[in-house]
Motif scaffolding. Structure first.
Motif, PDB file in Angstrom:
ATOM      1  N   ALA A   1     -18.426  62.700  32.780  1.00  0.00           N
ATOM      2  CA  ALA A   1     -16.983  62.920  32.759  1.00  0.00           C
ATOM      3  C   ALA A   1     -16.404  62.510  31.405  1.00  0.00           C
ATOM      4  CB  ALA A   1     -16.318  62.143  33.888  1.00  0.00           C
ATOM      5  N   ASP A   2     -16.881  61.392  30.863  1.00  0.00           N
ATOM      6  CA  ASP A   2     -16.410  60.920  29.553  1.00  0.00           C
ATOM      7  C   ASP A   2     -16.858  61.849  28.421  1.00  0.00           C
ATOM      8  OD1 ASP A   2     -15.126  58.797  30.746  1.00  0.00           O
ATOM      9  OD2 ASP A   2     -16.680  57.327  30.239  1.00  0.00           O
ATOM     10  N   VAL A   3     -18.063  62.390  28.524  1.00  0.00           N
ATOM     11  CA  VAL A   3     -18.546  63.338  27.517  1.00  0.00           C
ATOM     12  C   VAL A   3     -17.643  64.576  27.513  1.00  0.00           C
ATOM     13  CG1 VAL A   3     -20.432  64.938  26.963  1.00  0.00           C
ATOM     14  CG2 VAL A   3     -20.933  62.557  27.499  1.00  0.00           C
ATOM     15  N   ASP A   4     -17.294  65.062  28.698  1.00  0.00           N
ATOM     16  CA  ASP A   4     -16.412  66.222  28.806  1.00  0.00           C
ATOM     17  C   ASP A   4     -15.031  65.919  28.216  1.00  0.00           C
ATOM     18  OD1 ASP A   4     -15.991  68.990  30.090  1.00  0.00           O
ATOM     19  OD2 ASP A   4     -14.324  67.813  30.903  1.00  0.00           O
ATOM     20  N   LEU A   5     -14.475  64.766  28.547  1.00  0.00           N
ATOM     21  CA  LEU A   5     -13.177  64.365  28.005  1.00  0.00           C
ATOM     22  C   LEU A   5     -13.222  64.280  26.487  1.00  0.00           C
ATOM     23  CD1 LEU A   5     -10.265  63.414  28.366  1.00  0.00           C
ATOM     24  CD2 LEU A   5     -11.162  61.094  28.662  1.00  0.00           C
ATOM     25  N   ALA A   6     -14.275  63.714  25.950  1.00  0.00           N
ATOM     26  CA  ALA A   6     -14.411  63.599  24.495  1.00  0.00           C
ATOM     27  C   ALA A   6     -14.441  64.975  23.833  1.00  0.00           C
ATOM     28  CB  ALA A   6     -15.675  62.815  24.140  1.00  0.00           C
ATOM     29  N   LYS A   7     -15.075  65.936  24.479  1.00  0.00           N
ATOM     30  CA  LYS A   7     -15.107  67.294  23.914  1.00  0.00           C
ATOM     31  C   LYS A   7     -13.712  67.898  23.867  1.00  0.00           C
ATOM     32  CE  LYS A   7     -19.881  68.486  24.936  1.00  0.00           C
ATOM     33  NZ  LYS A   7     -20.783  69.454  25.571  1.00  0.00           N
ATOM     34  N   TRP A   8     -12.894  67.631  24.875  1.00  0.00           N
ATOM     35  CA  TRP A   8     -11.515  68.119  24.843  1.00  0.00           C
ATOM     36  C   TRP A   8     -10.719  67.411  23.737  1.00  0.00           C
ATOM     37  CZ3 TRP A   8      -9.563  72.344  26.791  1.00  0.00           C
ATOM     38  CH2 TRP A   8     -10.157  72.922  27.907  1.00  0.00           C
ATOM     39  N   LEU A   9     -10.897  66.100  23.632  1.00  0.00           N
ATOM     40  CA  LEU A   9     -10.108  65.325  22.673  1.00  0.00           C
ATOM     41  C   LEU A   9     -10.471  65.604  21.220  1.00  0.00           C
ATOM     42  CD1 LEU A   9      -9.954  61.896  24.534  1.00  0.00           C
ATOM     43  CD2 LEU A   9      -8.163  63.642  24.373  1.00  0.00           C
ATOM     44  N   ASN A  10     -11.750  65.907  20.950  1.00  0.00           N
ATOM     45  CA  ASN A  10     -12.115  66.157  19.551  1.00  0.00           C
ATOM     46  C   ASN A  10     -12.024  67.627  19.163  1.00  0.00           C
ATOM     47  OD1 ASN A  10     -14.495  67.526  20.209  1.00  0.00           O
ATOM     48  ND2 ASN A  10     -15.799  65.754  19.898  1.00  0.00           N
ATOM     49  N   GLY A  11     -11.603  68.477  20.113  1.00  0.00           N
ATOM     50  CA  GLY A  11     -11.384  69.880  19.784  1.00  0.00           C
ATOM     51  C   GLY A  11     -12.581  70.790  19.987  1.00  0.00           C
ATOM     52  N   SER A  12     -13.658  70.264  20.550  1.00  0.00           N
ATOM     53  CA  SER A  12     -14.809  71.123  20.825  1.00  0.00           C
ATOM     54  C   SER A  12     -14.464  72.188  21.853  1.00  0.00           C
ATOM     55  CB  SER A  12     -15.992  70.300  21.350  1.00  0.00           C
ATOM     56  OG  SER A  12     -16.468  69.449  20.348  1.00  0.00           O
ATOM     57  N   TYR A  13     -13.617  71.807  22.812  1.00  0.00           N
ATOM     58  CA  TYR A  13     -13.096  72.763  23.787  1.00  0.00           C
ATOM     59  C   TYR A  13     -11.673  73.100  23.352  1.00  0.00           C
ATOM     60  CZ  TYR A  13     -16.612  71.128  27.236  1.00  0.00           C
ATOM     61  OH  TYR A  13     -17.746  70.792  27.905  1.00  0.00           O
ATOM     62  N   ALA A  14     -11.277  74.321  23.548  1.00  0.00           N
ATOM     63  CA  ALA A  14      -9.899  74.704  23.258  1.00  0.00           C
ATOM     64  C   ALA A  14      -9.536  75.909  24.105  1.00  0.00           C
ATOM     65  CB  ALA A  14      -9.723  75.032  21.783  1.00  0.00           C
ATOM     66  N   VAL A  15      -8.297  75.959  24.515  1.00  0.00           N
ATOM     67  CA  VAL A  15      -7.788  77.097  25.264  1.00  0.00           C
ATOM     68  C   VAL A  15      -6.972  77.926  24.281  1.00  0.00           C
ATOM     69  CG1 VAL A  15      -6.334  77.813  27.190  1.00  0.00           C
ATOM     70  CG2 VAL A  15      -7.714  75.736  27.366  1.00  0.00           C
TER      71      VAL A  15
ATOM     72  N   CYS B   1     -24.774  68.087  32.419  1.00  0.00           N
ATOM     73  CA  CYS B   1     -26.219  67.861  32.448  1.00  0.00           C
ATOM     74  C   CYS B   1     -26.958  68.655  33.526  1.00  0.00           C
ATOM     75  CB  CYS B   1     -26.513  66.378  32.604  1.00  0.00           C
ATOM     76  SG  CYS B   1     -26.094  65.749  34.246  1.00  0.00           S
ATOM     77  N   ALA B   2     -26.249  69.365  34.362  1.00  0.00           N
ATOM     78  CA  ALA B   2     -26.799  70.218  35.426  1.00  0.00           C
ATOM     79  C   ALA B   2     -27.391  69.439  36.602  1.00  0.00           C
ATOM     80  CB  ALA B   2     -27.812  71.195  34.872  1.00  0.00           C
ATOM     81  N   GLU B   3     -27.176  68.128  36.679  1.00  0.00           N
ATOM     82  CA  GLU B   3     -27.608  67.347  37.848  1.00  0.00           C
ATOM     83  C   GLU B   3     -26.643  67.639  39.002  1.00  0.00           C
ATOM     84  OE1 GLU B   3     -30.226  65.141  38.199  1.00  0.00           O
ATOM     85  OE2 GLU B   3     -30.897  65.758  36.209  1.00  0.00           O
ATOM     86  N   ASP B   4     -27.015  67.221  40.222  1.00  0.00           N
ATOM     87  CA  ASP B   4     -26.130  67.367  41.377  1.00  0.00           C
ATOM     88  C   ASP B   4     -24.883  66.508  41.178  1.00  0.00           C
ATOM     89  OD1 ASP B   4     -27.824  69.118  42.671  1.00  0.00           O
ATOM     90  OD2 ASP B   4     -28.845  67.523  43.783  1.00  0.00           O
ATOM     91  N   THR B   5     -23.742  67.002  41.648  1.00  0.00           N
ATOM     92  CA  THR B   5     -22.499  66.256  41.475  1.00  0.00           C
ATOM     93  C   THR B   5     -22.406  65.122  42.479  1.00  0.00           C
ATOM     94  OG1 THR B   5     -21.284  67.729  42.936  1.00  0.00           O
ATOM     95  CG2 THR B   5     -21.243  68.251  40.599  1.00  0.00           C
ATOM     96  N   VAL B   6     -21.554  64.166  42.154  1.00  0.00           N
ATOM     97  CA  VAL B   6     -21.266  63.033  43.024  1.00  0.00           C
ATOM     98  C   VAL B   6     -19.780  63.131  43.349  1.00  0.00           C
ATOM     99  CG1 VAL B   6     -21.159  60.505  43.135  1.00  0.00           C
ATOM    100  CG2 VAL B   6     -23.053  61.627  41.943  1.00  0.00           C
ATOM    101  N   ALA B   7     -19.432  62.984  44.637  1.00  0.00           N
ATOM    102  CA  ALA B   7     -18.051  63.168  45.076  1.00  0.00           C
ATOM    103  C   ALA B   7     -17.058  62.343  44.251  1.00  0.00           C
ATOM    104  CB  ALA B   7     -17.923  62.824  46.553  1.00  0.00           C
ATOM    105  N   ARG B   8     -17.415  61.139  43.912  1.00  0.00           N
ATOM    106  CA  ARG B   8     -16.502  60.248  43.166  1.00  0.00           C
ATOM    107  C   ARG B   8     -16.156  60.809  41.778  1.00  0.00           C
ATOM    108  NH1 ARG B   8     -17.801  54.116  41.201  1.00  0.00           N
ATOM    109  NH2 ARG B   8     -15.793  53.757  40.223  1.00  0.00           N
ATOM    110  N   PHE B   9     -17.085  61.513  41.147  1.00  0.00           N
ATOM    111  CA  PHE B   9     -16.883  62.012  39.787  1.00  0.00           C
ATOM    112  C   PHE B   9     -16.772  63.540  39.728  1.00  0.00           C
ATOM    113  CE2 PHE B   9     -19.388  58.063  39.430  1.00  0.00           C
ATOM    114  CZ  PHE B   9     -18.445  57.293  38.760  1.00  0.00           C
TER     115      PHE B   9
END
Length: 60
Positions: free
Chosen positions: A23-37, A6-14
């Protein structure tokens, strides 16, 4: 550093995210195949498959 979702400032915990939600949105993108290496291994390379065969493999 800004959150990659979302381009907001990061928080140390996350870090590198701003919140658990991003963080969950990013994980979901990896799990559903939106991201791939991409793989460079020959056995992972797909062979050229004609479109007619791909159409037959798709559910109706």
């Amino acid at each position: 550093m800004s959150c990659p979702i979302c381009a907001e400032d990061t928080v140390a915990r996350f870090r590198p995210f701003c919140s658990k939600r991003c963080a969950d949105v990013d994980l979901a993108k990896w799990l559903n195949g939106s991201y791939a290496v991409p793989s460079q291994r020959e056995e992972d390379m797909e062979t050229e498959v004609p479109d007619s065969e791909i159409d037959q493999l798709r559910p109706h």
